[in-house]
Design a protein around this motif. Structure first.
Motif, PDB file in Angstrom:
ATOM      1  N   GLU A 284       0.833  -1.214   0.000  1.00 56.05           N
ATOM      2  CA  GLU A 284       0.000   0.000   0.000  1.00 56.05           C
ATOM      3  C   GLU A 284       0.865   1.262   0.000  1.00 56.05           C
ATOM      4  O   GLU A 284       0.570   2.242  -0.679  1.00 56.05           O
ATOM      5  CB  GLU A 284      -0.919  -0.003   1.207  1.00 56.05           C
ATOM      6  N   PHE A 285       1.959   1.222   0.777  1.00 55.11           N
ATOM      7  CA  PHE A 285       2.852   2.376   0.833  1.00 55.11           C
ATOM      8  C   PHE A 285       3.491   2.633  -0.528  1.00 55.11           C
ATOM      9  O   PHE A 285       3.515   3.765  -1.010  1.00 55.11           O
ATOM     10  CB  PHE A 285       3.928   2.161   1.901  1.00 55.11           C
ATOM     11  N   LEU A 286       4.013   1.589  -1.151  1.00 55.62           N
ATOM     12  CA  LEU A 286       4.650   1.753  -2.456  1.00 55.62           C
ATOM     13  C   LEU A 286       3.640   2.169  -3.524  1.00 55.62           C
ATOM     14  O   LEU A 286       3.959   2.972  -4.411  1.00 55.62           O
ATOM     15  CB  LEU A 286       5.365   0.476  -2.862  1.00 55.62           C
ATOM     16  N   GLY A 287       2.428   1.653  -3.464  1.00 52.06           N
ATOM     17  CA  GLY A 287       1.379   2.059  -4.399  1.00 52.06           C
ATOM     18  C   GLY A 287       1.023   3.523  -4.240  1.00 52.06           C
ATOM     19  O   GLY A 287       0.864   4.254  -5.219  1.00 52.06           O
TER      20      GLY A 287
ATOM     21  N   ALA B  97       3.877   5.623  -5.637  1.00 53.01           N
ATOM     22  CA  ALA B  97       3.850   5.645  -7.104  1.00 53.01           C
ATOM     23  C   ALA B  97       2.738   6.563  -7.607  1.00 53.01           C
ATOM     24  O   ALA B  97       2.924   7.301  -8.577  1.00 53.01           O
ATOM     25  CB  ALA B  97       3.663   4.230  -7.643  1.00 53.01           C
ATOM     26  N   LEU B  98       1.578   6.535  -6.956  1.00 52.62           N
ATOM     27  CA  LEU B  98       0.473   7.401  -7.356  1.00 52.62           C
ATOM     28  C   LEU B  98       0.830   8.881  -7.149  1.00 52.62           C
ATOM     29  O   LEU B  98       0.545   9.719  -8.000  1.00 52.62           O
ATOM     30  CB  LEU B  98      -0.790   7.042  -6.572  1.00 52.62           C
ATOM     31  N   ALA B  99       1.472   9.193  -6.029  1.00 52.44           N
ATOM     32  CA  ALA B  99       1.878  10.574  -5.768  1.00 52.44           C
ATOM     33  C   ALA B  99       2.896  11.044  -6.803  1.00 52.44           C
ATOM     34  O   ALA B  99       2.832  12.185  -7.292  1.00 52.44           O
ATOM     35  CB  ALA B  99       2.450  10.704  -4.364  1.00 52.44           C
ATOM     36  N   ALA B 100       3.832  10.172  -7.171  1.00 54.02           N
ATOM     37  CA  ALA B 100       4.824  10.535  -8.187  1.00 54.02           C
ATOM     38  C   ALA B 100       4.157  10.755  -9.545  1.00 54.02           C
ATOM     39  O   ALA B 100       4.503  11.680 -10.275  1.00 54.02           O
ATOM     40  CB  ALA B 100       5.894   9.454  -8.280  1.00 54.02           C
ATOM     41  N   LEU B 101       3.184   9.919  -9.893  1.00 48.97           N
ATOM     42  CA  LEU B 101       2.474  10.076 -11.162  1.00 48.97           C
ATOM     43  C   LEU B 101       1.682  11.384 -11.199  1.00 48.97           C
ATOM     44  O   LEU B 101       1.712  12.106 -12.200  1.00 48.97           O
ATOM     45  CB  LEU B 101       1.536   8.887 -11.384  1.00 48.97           C
ATOM     46  N   LEU B 102       1.011  11.716 -10.124  1.00 53.26           N
ATOM     47  CA  LEU B 102       0.253  12.971 -10.068  1.00 53.26           C
ATOM     48  C   LEU B 102       1.181  14.184 -10.162  1.00 53.26           C
ATOM     49  O   LEU B 102       0.862  15.174 -10.834  1.00 53.26           O
ATOM     50  CB  LEU B 102      -0.590  13.027  -8.801  1.00 53.26           C
TER      51      LEU B 102
END
Length: 119
Positions: A23-26, A29-34
């Motif tokens: 969950e942390f890595l997901g 990754a979502l924060a980096a994509l945004l």
């Protein structure tokens, strides 16, 4: 292998860590994509300068330097073309080329400089 209360604590901490790592890595990754999408959008929103830059241009009013209309007032044109573009004006003395510039005149219009007079 460990035994006793410390072993149970270790197993519980390991299970919590293993369960939350995905969950942390997901989320990371979502924060980096945004952040990447926001950066790309902001970069596209800033119009570049120079010829051929940007699709949506604002209309500018240009005064053709040294050219007078039959009534005696300066000739002005409106254009959305980029700076450096050469436009042709067909006046009473014949066609003449003008280059659109970024120079702002006292009346708030931009200058269009004659090219044929300097050749």
């Amino acid at each position: 292998m460990r035994s006793g209360p410390s072993a149970r604590r270790f197993i519980v901490l390991r299970d919590v860590f293993n369960g939350s790592l995905g969950e942390f890595l997901g989320g990371l990754a979502l924060a980096a994509l945004l952040a990447l999408l926001a950066w790309g959008r902001r970069r596209r929103a800033i119009p570049p300068d120079g010829p051929g830059a940007g699709a949506a241009r604002q209309a500018r009013r240009y005064t053709l330097i040294g050219t007078r209309a039959p009534g005696g007032h300066p000739v002005q044109i409106i254009s959305t073309r980029p700076v450096g573009t050469v436009v042709k004006h067909r006046g009473p003395a014949g066609p003449e080329d003008f280059e659109l510039t970024n120079a702002v005149l006292f009346d708030g219009t931009y200058a269009a400089e004659p090219l044929d007079r300097y050749r």
